[in-house]
Design an enzyme around this catalytic site. Sequence first.
Site, PDB file in Angstrom:
ATOM      1  N   GLY A 284      -8.093  -6.360   5.524  1.00 57.21           N
ATOM      2  CA  GLY A 284      -9.079  -6.378   6.508  1.00 57.21           C
ATOM      3  C   GLY A 284      -8.504  -7.257   7.841  1.00 57.21           C
ATOM      4  O   GLY A 284      -9.194  -7.438   8.810  1.00 57.21           O
TER       5      GLY A 284
ATOM      6  N   ARG B 165      -2.907   3.706   8.832  1.00 53.30           N
ATOM      7  CA  ARG B 165      -3.346   2.546   8.064  1.00 53.30           C
ATOM      8  C   ARG B 165      -2.024   1.514   7.844  1.00 53.30           C
ATOM      9  O   ARG B 165      -1.098   1.741   7.890  1.00 53.30           O
ATOM     10  CB  ARG B 165      -3.728   2.743   6.750  1.00 53.30           C
ATOM     11  CG  ARG B 165      -5.122   3.253   6.493  1.00 53.30           C
ATOM     12  CD  ARG B 165      -5.626   3.168   5.137  1.00 53.30           C
ATOM     13  NE  ARG B 165      -6.979   3.911   4.922  1.00 53.30           N
ATOM     14  CZ  ARG B 165      -6.938   4.940   4.786  1.00 53.30           C
ATOM     15  NH1 ARG B 165      -5.674   5.987   4.414  1.00 53.30           N
ATOM     16  NH2 ARG B 165      -7.888   5.856   4.519  1.00 53.30           N
TER      17      ARG B 165
ATOM     18  N   ARG C 252      -4.586  -1.096  -5.534  1.00 50.94           N
ATOM     19  CA  ARG C 252      -3.676  -2.467  -5.319  1.00 50.94           C
ATOM     20  C   ARG C 252      -4.207  -3.366  -6.443  1.00 50.94           C
ATOM     21  O   ARG C 252      -5.476  -3.140  -6.994  1.00 50.94           O
ATOM     22  CB  ARG C 252      -3.850  -3.209  -4.164  1.00 50.94           C
ATOM     23  CG  ARG C 252      -5.282  -3.651  -3.627  1.00 50.94           C
ATOM     24  CD  ARG C 252      -5.282  -4.622  -2.617  1.00 50.94           C
ATOM     25  NE  ARG C 252      -6.629  -4.534  -1.931  1.00 50.94           N
ATOM     26  CZ  ARG C 252      -7.351  -4.276  -0.749  1.00 50.94           C
ATOM     27  NH1 ARG C 252      -6.416  -3.693   0.169  1.00 50.94           N
ATOM     28  NH2 ARG C 252      -8.511  -4.742  -0.557  1.00 50.94           N
TER      29      ARG C 252
ATOM     30  N   HIS D 179      -2.340 -35.926   7.792  1.00 53.93           N
ATOM     31  CA  HIS D 179      -2.207 -36.778   6.684  1.00 53.93           C
ATOM     32  C   HIS D 179      -3.439 -36.906   6.002  1.00 53.93           C
ATOM     33  O   HIS D 179      -3.355 -37.226   4.902  1.00 53.93           O
ATOM     34  CB  HIS D 179      -1.624 -38.105   7.415  1.00 53.93           C
ATOM     35  CG  HIS D 179      -0.732 -38.932   6.536  1.00 53.93           C
ATOM     36  ND1 HIS D 179       0.044 -39.877   6.752  1.00 53.93           N
ATOM     37  CD2 HIS D 179      -0.525 -38.748   5.279  1.00 53.93           C
ATOM     38  CE1 HIS D 179       0.619 -40.379   5.930  1.00 53.93           C
ATOM     39  NE2 HIS D 179       0.269 -39.918   4.823  1.00 53.93           N
TER      40      HIS D 179
ATOM     41  N   MET E 183      -5.677  -6.163   9.370  1.00 52.42           N
ATOM     42  CA  MET E 183      -4.803  -5.429  10.312  1.00 52.42           C
ATOM     43  C   MET E 183      -5.751  -3.963  10.717  1.00 52.42           C
ATOM     44  O   MET E 183      -6.696  -4.074  10.203  1.00 52.42           O
ATOM     45  CB  MET E 183      -3.621  -5.081  10.018  1.00 52.42           C
ATOM     46  CG  MET E 183      -2.550  -6.284  10.154  1.00 52.42           C
ATOM     47  SD  MET E 183      -0.968  -5.849   9.472  1.00 52.42           S
ATOM     48  CE  MET E 183      -0.993  -5.996   7.788  1.00 52.42           C
TER      49      MET E 183
ATOM     50  N   SER F 241      13.798 -40.081  -7.572  1.00 48.90           N
ATOM     51  CA  SER F 241      12.465 -39.255  -7.512  1.00 48.90           C
ATOM     52  C   SER F 241      12.756 -38.830  -5.945  1.00 48.90           C
ATOM     53  O   SER F 241      12.690 -39.602  -5.131  1.00 48.90           O
ATOM     54  CB  SER F 241      11.437 -40.201  -7.769  1.00 48.90           C
ATOM     55  OG  SER F 241      10.314 -39.364  -7.886  1.00 48.90           O
TER      56      SER F 241
ATOM     57  N   LYS G 223       0.710  -1.325   0.017  1.00 44.69           N
ATOM     58  CA  LYS G 223      -0.032   0.114   0.156  1.00 44.69           C
ATOM     59  C   LYS G 223       1.048   1.315   0.053  1.00 44.69           C
ATOM     60  O   LYS G 223       0.462   2.311  -0.674  1.00 44.69           O
ATOM     61  CB  LYS G 223      -0.887   0.052   1.216  1.00 44.69           C
ATOM     62  CG  LYS G 223      -1.824   0.942   1.040  1.00 44.69           C
ATOM     63  CD  LYS G 223      -2.765   1.148   2.571  1.00 44.69           C
ATOM     64  CE  LYS G 223      -3.510  -0.146   2.819  1.00 44.69           C
ATOM     65  NZ  LYS G 223      -4.078  -0.181   4.134  1.00 44.69           N
TER      66      LYS G 223
ATOM     67  N   TYR H  47      11.605 -32.951 -13.555  1.00 46.90           N
ATOM     68  CA  TYR H  47      10.008 -32.824 -13.593  1.00 46.90           C
ATOM     69  C   TYR H  47       9.745 -32.796 -12.286  1.00 46.90           C
ATOM     70  O   TYR H  47      10.370 -33.246 -11.186  1.00 46.90           O
ATOM     71  CB  TYR H  47       9.754 -34.062 -14.437  1.00 46.90           C
ATOM     72  CG  TYR H  47       9.665 -35.280 -13.495  1.00 46.90           C
ATOM     73  CD1 TYR H  47       8.795 -35.707 -12.667  1.00 46.90           C
ATOM     74  CD2 TYR H  47      10.669 -36.302 -14.010  1.00 46.90           C
ATOM     75  CE1 TYR H  47       9.047 -37.150 -12.136  1.00 46.90           C
ATOM     76  CE2 TYR H  47      11.051 -37.474 -13.422  1.00 46.90           C
ATOM     77  CZ  TYR H  47      10.196 -38.034 -12.220  1.00 46.90           C
ATOM     78  OH  TYR H  47      10.463 -38.952 -11.654  1.00 46.90           O
TER      79      TYR H  47
ATOM     80  N   CYS I 151       8.387 -36.528  -6.270  1.00 47.59           N
ATOM     81  CA  CYS I 151       7.039 -37.181  -6.369  1.00 47.59           C
ATOM     82  C   CYS I 151       6.471 -36.869  -4.952  1.00 47.59           C
ATOM     83  O   CYS I 151       5.490 -37.285  -4.678  1.00 47.59           O
ATOM     84  CB  CYS I 151       6.997 -38.571  -6.547  1.00 47.59           C
ATOM     85  SG  CYS I 151       8.130 -39.585  -5.475  1.00 47.59           S
TER      86      CYS I 151
END
Lengths: 884, 884
Positions: free
Chosen positions: B101, B92, B336, B454, B103, B763, B22, B850, B830
Amino acid sequence: MKKFVYLFKEADGEDKVLFGAKGANLAQMTKIGLPVPQGFLITTEACTKYFEDGKLLKNDISAQIEKKLEQLEKLTGKNLGKAENPLLVAVRSGARVSMPGMMDTILDVGINDEVVKGLAKLTKNEWFAYDSYRRFIFMFATLVMQHDVQRYEEILDQVKAKQGVALDKDLSIEALKKIVLMYKRLYREIQNAELPQDPKVQLVEAVKAVFKSWDNPRAEVYRKMHDIPYSWGTGVSVQTMVFGNMGDDCSTGVVFTRNPATGKKEIYGEFLINAQGEDITSGTRTLLPISQLQRKSPEIYTQFVTILQKLEKHYKDMQEVEFTIEKNKLYILQTRNGRRTAKAGLKIAMDFVKEKVLDEKNALLMIDPRQMDTLMHQAFVDSAIKKAKPIGEGIPVSPGAASGKICFSADKAIRTSAKKEKVVLVVPELSSEDVRQLNFVEGFLTTRGGMTSHASVVARGNGICCVAGCSDIVFADDKKSFTLGGNKYKEGDDISFDGSTGKIYEGEIPTEEAKLSNDFVTIMKWSDKYREMGVRANADNANDTELAAKLGAEGIGLCRTEHMFLDKTSLKLIRELIISDSVKERMSALNKLLPKQKEDFKAIFKAMKGKPVTIRFLDPPFNEFLPQSDEELTSLAKSLNMTFDELKAKVNSLHEVNPMMGHRGLRIAISYPEIVEMQTEAIIRAAIEVQKENRTELCPELMIPLTSDCAEFKFVKDIVVAKADKILQETNASLKYKVGTMIEVPRAAITADQIAKFAEFFSFGTNDLTQLTYGFSRDDSWKFLDDYYSKKIFDSNPFVKLDQNGVGKILRIASELGKSTRPDIELGVCGEHGGEPVAIEYFHRIGLNYVSCSPYRVPVARLAAAQSAIRYSRSKKSFFRRKK
Amino acid sequence: MKKFVYLFKEADGEDKVLFGAKGANLAQMTKIGLPVPQGFLITTEACTKYFEDGKLLKNDISAQIEKKLEQLEKLTGKNLGKAENPLLVAVRSGARVSMPGMMDTILDVGINDEVVKGLAKLTKNEWFAYDSYRRFIFMFATLVMQHDVQRYEEILDQVKAKQGVALDKDLSIEALKKIVLMYKRLYREIQNAELPQDPKVQLVEAVKAVFKSWDNPRAEVYRKMHDIPYSWGTGVSVQTMVFGNMGDDCSTGVVFTRNPATGKKEIYGEFLINAQGEDITSGTRTLLPISQLQRKSPEIYTQFVTILQKLEKHYKDMQEVEFTIEKNKLYILQTRNGRRTAKAGLKIAMDFVKEKVLDEKNALLMIDPRQMDTLMHQAFVDSAIKKAKPIGEGIPVSPGAASGKICFSADKAIRTSAKKEKVVLVVPELSSEDVRQLNFVEGFLTTRGGMTSHASVVARGNGICCVAGCSDIVFADDKKSFTLGGNKYKEGDDISFDGSTGKIYEGEIPTEEAKLSNDFVTIMKWSDKYREMGVRANADNANDTELAAKLGAEGIGLCRTEHMFLDKTSLKLIRELIISDSVKERMSALNKLLPKQKEDFKAIFKAMKGKPVTIRFLDPPFNEFLPQSDEELTSLAKSLNMTFDELKAKVNSLHEVNPMMGHRGLRIAISYPEIVEMQTEAIIRAAIEVQKENRTELCPELMIPLTSDCAEFKFVKDIVVAKADKILQETNASLKYKVGTMIEVPRAAITADQIAKFAEFFSFGTNDLTQLTYGFSRDDSWKFLDDYYSKKIFDSNPFVKLDQNGVGKILRIASELGKSTRPDIELGVCGEHGGEPVAIEYFHRIGLNYVSCSPYRVPVARLAAAQSAIRYSRSKKSFFRRKK
């Protein structure tokens, strides 16, 4: 092509790696002109290749063997398989370090139906020739072809009985010929093939059998116990046979250049007339002391003594020498550094210095640090043990001698001990809690578990004799007795066992306390002179601290505060603490624990007399302090003024799937800062009071366990420092103290630079670090690690032998990172490996400041640290410099 | 001295780190000449210092504030506290990223008993002056001094009731004055001190309150959900007040430069006449669409639209702008990048490219990859959700929309589902086993657990909607109903919840399937064009594999074979396998499993059409396949033809203290090679058959889990290769295949050079690697990690957000070591982090080939991988080069 086979005279007598110890020594003895029957050596590399090739002896090796055989034939003027002038050879194993009796030896290779006749004619000794042949067939059949020994022995016994003689040497020639015939028939029956008559086939098969014996179960156990990697392999020596069994002008024996039991400087040994090597070990004939050789053949004896002196001087160590006298001619078959007792080891080292053979450093290097351990514990009285009846054997996991009444439960042990009886506990399995609770017993004997079971580790740490994994013990179904060695034992019967050998004996055997000899004191003094690393002890109470100080500890490297909570009063309070739901309730329990903790710390500080004491904050998960059975919970609930259901719910809520990685260590301090505050207060107040009372300056080291992140550490350190400084201000006292951490979590190690910004010292907890680095739960991994050994994946247990490639690498990284942000950081080890000589050498190399181990291992560590420093300063190819 | 305070015009509009988003935007807007009420900015560093100094605003900062205040007074010609020409300011918050919203904001700072009168006189608007004063007192009391809001609202309600009005704006001047009086009295009563009349005291207290609000629970939750580190801190803007509440020629509002719901290019927003900012959000007054401003004040509207266009052009993103019109003069209070729906996000990015504002790369960078996830799941019908009754909120852990009959147990869920009813499970806690077993439910709602439980992870992986940790749900004692939002719900009642927002609604709400828009397809095409890393999916069956392929997966990175054993027949066979005592018995079970496994693999290979498929050998410990309750064991024993006691003994013998570090992964393969042999056979035969049937070339990747040592890996690889090659020879088929390993144990990572000698691919299993690197059991750590967050030790959960400093470092080391011995080694991830955008960027940087994630995360990963590549190629200070 790679050279796999060398004549004795071609080989490098210093290269034990390539030729094995025995092979190298044969080369060396040949070089210095001793009367060694000549032969050739097959390298350990050939052994490794044999296994790599799927247990096949490929052409490249067998061709080389044939070539060297020809050269040997030229050298000796004899020929393998030639009846007129036959060469017979002994095929023996030989690893980098001696593994006596673990692998196979095949003698008289080269004999067959023709050669035996030629040999009889040549030696004019038909008895000898057939005696040699029947010996060869027996060895070839049972060792090379792995026929059942029993069936061959039956034949021998049968023939002896028929002839009416007791000893082999009294067999008639006819009897021997009969045995040969019967052996060959049995061989054919089992093998479905004739006994090989081709001497070259015999030789190659014998070599393969020796290679294969590297893999046998006996050798495997031995390697595991002595940390010998499977990958080394064995060398093979093929040596011209000389014969101690050609008549009464022949003999064979083993001598030591010093007394292996006492270390006294004297020729010590035994021999047999008209015998071969295997008769010495078989125990069927009575051996003659070597002094009788002096009487019998003074000239040969004098020649022998000269050779023995030459060997000892050459190897600068006590030698164990095998010899054979063939028709009054002396041959040296092999020499090695002789095995000796711990006591003898010290005396020999001391005497070598006195005799100016060695300087102090080299004398220290002669001593096996592992043996020091046994000097510290009580032992059976020598005269009594000789008369004792051995009934079995287990794995020796914690040294000492135990003798007492058999108890099958903790309960029974407590009741029996209350009657002032000596107690030994015999159980299928042991928990580490049992060991702590029953620290009054003489010893533990278990049917399961091994060297690295948690309970074994705790037993070693507490110096309680323990023999584990004796699977021969069979408990009766009613659990009221067990059988072992064919006998039945019930509770209350007397039994004895030796934690250094694993041997179990019937009845009570008197024991005697260890006396620390002058030799011990001197060796320790020398060790302290040369070592660079400090040696501290792990101790949790004043008694252990005093013991540690007596054994030379320069501080306490690990004081586990949770062990102070195990007495009845404290345990009740810690349980109140755990079941509390509010800070207020917890504070109430902590306030009651505080004075007790403070007194405990005071006692330890006093016992250490100003030497550093590293105190670890509460570490285990809460559930370890609570009973788990409903019965115990009911009674606990009552004493805590809560219902069973409430308590059970609490216990359940504390249950963790993987407690090793759960709510413990500094994670408890983060959730309940009031605990760490109480412990800080107890430590600081104790130190202030002892400083005042004893007028010594103290510097307690406050250790935060299980750090994984610097923010985590800082959070707890801030609590500790705030509390400590507040007390110092209030009491207007001055006290130095340090705050540091265990490094036992991989993440802590690899972010050690961050943590060292706040931590004043690191203490490596190699136990937990090994668990997390491998992902091996110490409580569970024994179940599958056995498969790792039997399948040759691992040589050793990483909880016993430091894994230098993995865990060690992490330690090195952590040390370097730690020093990068705090160059004067104090680095120590307090895990199990802190008392293990090979690990100690590694710790020295990576520049740690001290190791900490259980009190009884302190002398081991002092010596090992000295050896490390000496070896390190000599080593030129060390891969990195020790950093100070 | 460090500069902590800057005038808007002094500050660097690009430096969001120092000034917050801001603040930086205010500086930027000032610079480009927009009508911004002037003010000054206090840096985020001041905030950090405030907390470091123990929540004290030290002299260095407060003096700078005073100095800048003077400069501001000069700039505006107004003075703080000067009744004749008073300066009022708005204080602010403003963090590096917008946290709307979360703080506190304090408006009208500078008003007091004198100023209010001056203000009334100056503006000739007494109503406005007292309205401002009562607003200020309310904010100061409740936000700065944290008085109870309720008590101030009671006064307001009381006065409104007395006057008989409903809205604040209808209060009379007298009523406002009365409120001010009563507020001041209440303030004194609570605070035991007068409301500060000194405007500078008001200002400093307001600044401190904003700093402090960085620490409030709302902000904390928001930070955790959005991965915002606590250490960032917030900036503070102090801005001259302009007033939307001075009469009907005043107004205030918020507009978006595009429609945030649809992305349509239109000015979209709302405003209120005669109001201040907080009235917009309070919801008591009906907002007017921005189009009415056009009708009401066309000139201002035109000016506004020009500014909006300028802002959007400047920031090259859709803007959300707060404005105030004070007496027909337009002020921009802040701008913003506007929040938007996922759908809007895609459209806006596409349109910006069409409008030639951005190129494709920059357009991709605009899109939040996390939002892609929600596009993939079913959602509530828009019109229906607007009418739904919200009753509570939990943690949104797995996206989607669930609506159905409440069930409290697995059993009930199964029975209800059997009646073709839609089912949602509401339970205190969920196990991952529950999730797998109940994969037919619409969604899970739990009172405990969170993002990283989990079960949550498994729910996300399976694409099942889940809202966790809704602690407002209170179950009745009889467990037959629960209350939420003041209402009672029992089994069979309808309920709905949204796994993307965590919101819970009463009754059934219609849902609709996700449709993949053209925008989506285009964005994905662009992503694929720019990304360098491959994206694979974790999938264990043909359905998931097809879904993954549809969503753009280029292969399967993790196929967990154990998931194929969970159907009834396979489960019975695997149980037979486990209780077997001999290889023969095991082989019998395995032979029956083989055809089933082969068919499963064939289906997956077919679905992947020749793309790589990485199959992991059996990983979990045996006990996970066995029931644990006596009841289930009784029935299982019967079906297995054994006694209960035998089965119970087996289960007990398999019990492990720390199963995560127990007998699992390749350790099972070492103990029971026949299992890995069967799986190899199933894979190889399946591949051969699919190659033949589909005429495509396959190259299955066989993955060995839990390697910690190269010898261990080699042992299992040798078994796999021997089996595979034997089958290839027997079938005379040709097939390429690779054998590699998971790297999920720290030791494997640091000895990766050794392992890579044998492994063709790695992996990274970041889940287990995180567990072992930290020593945090995923099943247990949530119990203490909450303390870590609340005590500001950790910002985020390392199981959700990759720990780059620790676990990431280990990944980097392993990658480098792996490539050192096998330069072309294939490296993938993975673990759970494979679908997490920040982690993906890290994986790109360390050169992985990957990532693999759950099918629904594939589009997230494709976009994130593209963004990583784009950002990386631009970054100049990257600390190491990506290695290909």
